[in-house]
Design a protein around this motif. Structure first.
Motif, PDB file in Angstrom:
ATOM      1  N   ILE A 196       0.792  -1.293  -0.066  1.00  0.00           N
ATOM      2  CA  ILE A 196      -0.133  -0.427   0.209  1.00  0.00           C
ATOM      3  C   ILE A 196       1.226   1.469  -0.212  1.00  0.00           C
ATOM      4  O   ILE A 196       0.847   2.224  -0.499  1.00  0.00           O
ATOM      5  CB  ILE A 196      -0.878   0.255   1.651  1.00  0.00           C
ATOM      6  N   ASN A 197       1.989   0.857   0.798  1.00  0.00           N
ATOM      7  CA  ASN A 197       2.608   2.185   0.755  1.00  0.00           C
ATOM      8  C   ASN A 197       3.068   2.322  -1.359  1.00  0.00           C
ATOM      9  O   ASN A 197       3.193   3.409  -1.470  1.00  0.00           O
ATOM     10  CB  ASN A 197       4.092   2.036   1.588  1.00  0.00           C
ATOM     11  N   ILE A 198       4.012   1.017  -1.753  1.00  0.00           N
ATOM     12  CA  ILE A 198       3.929   1.624  -3.229  1.00  0.00           C
ATOM     13  C   ILE A 198       3.140   2.277  -4.069  1.00  0.00           C
ATOM     14  O   ILE A 198       2.833   2.974  -5.077  1.00  0.00           O
ATOM     15  CB  ILE A 198       4.854   0.190  -4.020  1.00  0.00           C
ATOM     16  N   SER A 199       1.843   1.806  -3.699  1.00  0.00           N
ATOM     17  CA  SER A 199       0.803   2.324  -4.374  1.00  0.00           C
ATOM     18  C   SER A 199       0.392   4.037  -3.892  1.00  0.00           C
ATOM     19  O   SER A 199      -0.751   3.801  -4.649  1.00  0.00           O
ATOM     20  CB  SER A 199      -0.265   1.287  -4.355  1.00  0.00           C
ATOM     21  N   LYS A 200       0.857   4.034  -2.933  1.00  0.00           N
ATOM     22  CA  LYS A 200       0.335   5.315  -2.405  1.00  0.00           C
ATOM     23  C   LYS A 200      -1.264   5.310  -2.028  1.00  0.00           C
ATOM     24  O   LYS A 200      -1.598   6.826  -1.620  1.00  0.00           O
ATOM     25  CB  LYS A 200       0.917   6.692  -3.119  1.00  0.00           C
ATOM     26  N   THR A 201      -2.017   4.414  -1.205  1.00  0.00           N
ATOM     27  CA  THR A 201      -3.347   4.594  -0.948  1.00  0.00           C
ATOM     28  C   THR A 201      -3.090   4.397   0.624  1.00  0.00           C
ATOM     29  O   THR A 201      -2.207   4.267   1.316  1.00  0.00           O
ATOM     30  CB  THR A 201      -3.632   2.976  -1.314  1.00  0.00           C
ATOM     31  N   ILE A 202      -3.885   3.664   1.101  1.00  0.00           N
ATOM     32  CA  ILE A 202      -4.593   3.284   2.407  1.00  0.00           C
ATOM     33  C   ILE A 202      -5.341   2.242   2.847  1.00  0.00           C
ATOM     34  O   ILE A 202      -5.813   1.425   2.445  1.00  0.00           O
ATOM     35  CB  ILE A 202      -5.763   4.874   2.878  1.00  0.00           C
ATOM     36  N   ALA A 203      -4.356   1.661   4.015  1.00  0.00           N
ATOM     37  CA  ALA A 203      -5.486   0.493   4.360  1.00  0.00           C
ATOM     38  C   ALA A 203      -5.606   0.162   5.796  1.00  0.00           C
ATOM     39  O   ALA A 203      -4.800   0.879   6.502  1.00  0.00           O
ATOM     40  CB  ALA A 203      -3.427  -0.751   3.469  1.00  0.00           C
ATOM     41  N   ALA A 233       4.033   4.541   5.452  1.00  0.00           N
ATOM     42  CA  ALA A 233       2.815   4.058   4.769  1.00  0.00           C
ATOM     43  C   ALA A 233       1.580   4.462   5.214  1.00  0.00           C
ATOM     44  O   ALA A 233       1.600   4.634   6.845  1.00  0.00           O
ATOM     45  CB  ALA A 233       2.579   2.470   4.905  1.00  0.00           C
ATOM     46  N   HIS A 234       0.477   4.678   4.198  1.00  0.00           N
ATOM     47  CA  HIS A 234      -1.115   5.652   5.003  1.00  0.00           C
ATOM     48  C   HIS A 234      -1.368   4.551   5.616  1.00  0.00           C
ATOM     49  O   HIS A 234      -2.672   4.116   5.264  1.00  0.00           O
ATOM     50  CB  HIS A 234      -1.778   6.228   4.398  1.00  0.00           C
ATOM     51  N   LEU A 235      -1.525   4.205   7.319  1.00  0.00           N
ATOM     52  CA  LEU A 235      -2.452   3.039   7.666  1.00  0.00           C
ATOM     53  C   LEU A 235      -3.753   3.340   8.298  1.00  0.00           C
ATOM     54  O   LEU A 235      -3.936   4.668   9.182  1.00  0.00           O
ATOM     55  CB  LEU A 235      -1.480   2.463   9.419  1.00  0.00           C
ATOM     56  N   ALA A 236      -4.486   2.838   8.638  1.00  0.00           N
ATOM     57  CA  ALA A 236      -5.761   2.405   9.780  1.00  0.00           C
ATOM     58  C   ALA A 236      -5.476   1.793  10.108  1.00  0.00           C
ATOM     59  O   ALA A 236      -5.354  -0.093  10.427  1.00  0.00           O
ATOM     60  CB  ALA A 236      -7.083   2.991   8.155  1.00  0.00           C
ATOM     61  N   TRP A 237      -6.437   1.447  11.043  1.00  0.00           N
ATOM     62  CA  TRP A 237      -6.535   0.670  12.226  1.00  0.00           C
ATOM     63  C   TRP A 237      -8.516   0.233  12.573  1.00  0.00           C
ATOM     64  O   TRP A 237      -8.957   1.183  13.005  1.00  0.00           O
ATOM     65  CB  TRP A 237      -5.824   0.893  13.347  1.00  0.00           C
ATOM     66  N   THR A 238      -8.037  -0.823  12.691  1.00  0.00           N
ATOM     67  CA  THR A 238      -9.450  -1.431  13.271  1.00  0.00           C
ATOM     68  C   THR A 238      -9.428  -2.383  14.143  1.00  0.00           C
ATOM     69  O   THR A 238      -9.082  -3.095  14.176  1.00  0.00           O
ATOM     70  CB  THR A 238      -9.645  -2.832  11.751  1.00  0.00           C
TER      71      THR A 238
END
Length: 164
Positions: free
Chosen positions: A99-106, A126-131
């Motif tokens: 996701i860091n390579i693709s510049k998105t969020i996971a 990396a753009h991380l989100a937590w569940t």
């Protein structure tokens, strides 16, 4: 690491079914509980239509958008999925690299075999989100929120589909 080429979800599933242990693949395909969320997601996705004539005059459509203030190249983000180490030794760490390579969020979560600290340590930008799967007591849930803040998560989600 071997790269696989596919263009559709079905093609990806076919490759995965050959590469992943049968029981693990069945777990992946099962969806939570009665599969209702999976069913609804598929039904909703079927309603999305791309009408080619709308894009025919624009050779390079602009798909970028913002998610909680972070610029991403398309409105697609990776939803939560636990236990990714079943599919790769470094599971969530490898997914975060992607996701860091693709510049998105996971979204990553408490149902992981890797901690948020471990994921962040190997993926500083990396753009991380937590569940949070709220199986613990209130103090544990608060500790998860504080960890997400400490690790600069873009968002925090509460997942209730696994709770019975």
């Amino acid at each position: 690491m071997k790269k696989f080429s596919f263009e559709t979800v079905r093609q990806a599933e076919k490759i995965a079914s050959k590469k992943i242990r049968t029981k693990t693949f069945q777990w992946l395909q099962a969806a939570a509980e009665d599969g209702y969320t999976n069913y609804k997601n598929n039904e909703d996705l079927k309603k999305i239509k791309i009408i080619p004539k709308q894009l025919s005059l624009n050779g390079e459509p602009i798909l970028k958008t913002k998610f909680f203030g972070k610029q991403i190249p398309s409105p697609l983000i990776l939803s939560p999925m636990g236990h990714q180490t079943q599919f790769s030794k470094n599971g969530e760490i490898d997914m975060a690299k992607g996701i860091n390579i693709s510049k998105t969020i996971a979204f990553f979560g408490t149902q992981s075999r890797m901690s948020l600290d471990q994921i962040r340590e190997k993926n500083k930008k990396a753009h991380l989100a937590w569940t949070i799967f709220p199986f613990g007591n209130l103090d544990w849930i608060k500790s998860q929120i504080l960890s997400a803040e400490k690790n600069n998560c873009v968002a925090i989600a509460v997942c209730i589909d696994a709770n019975i």
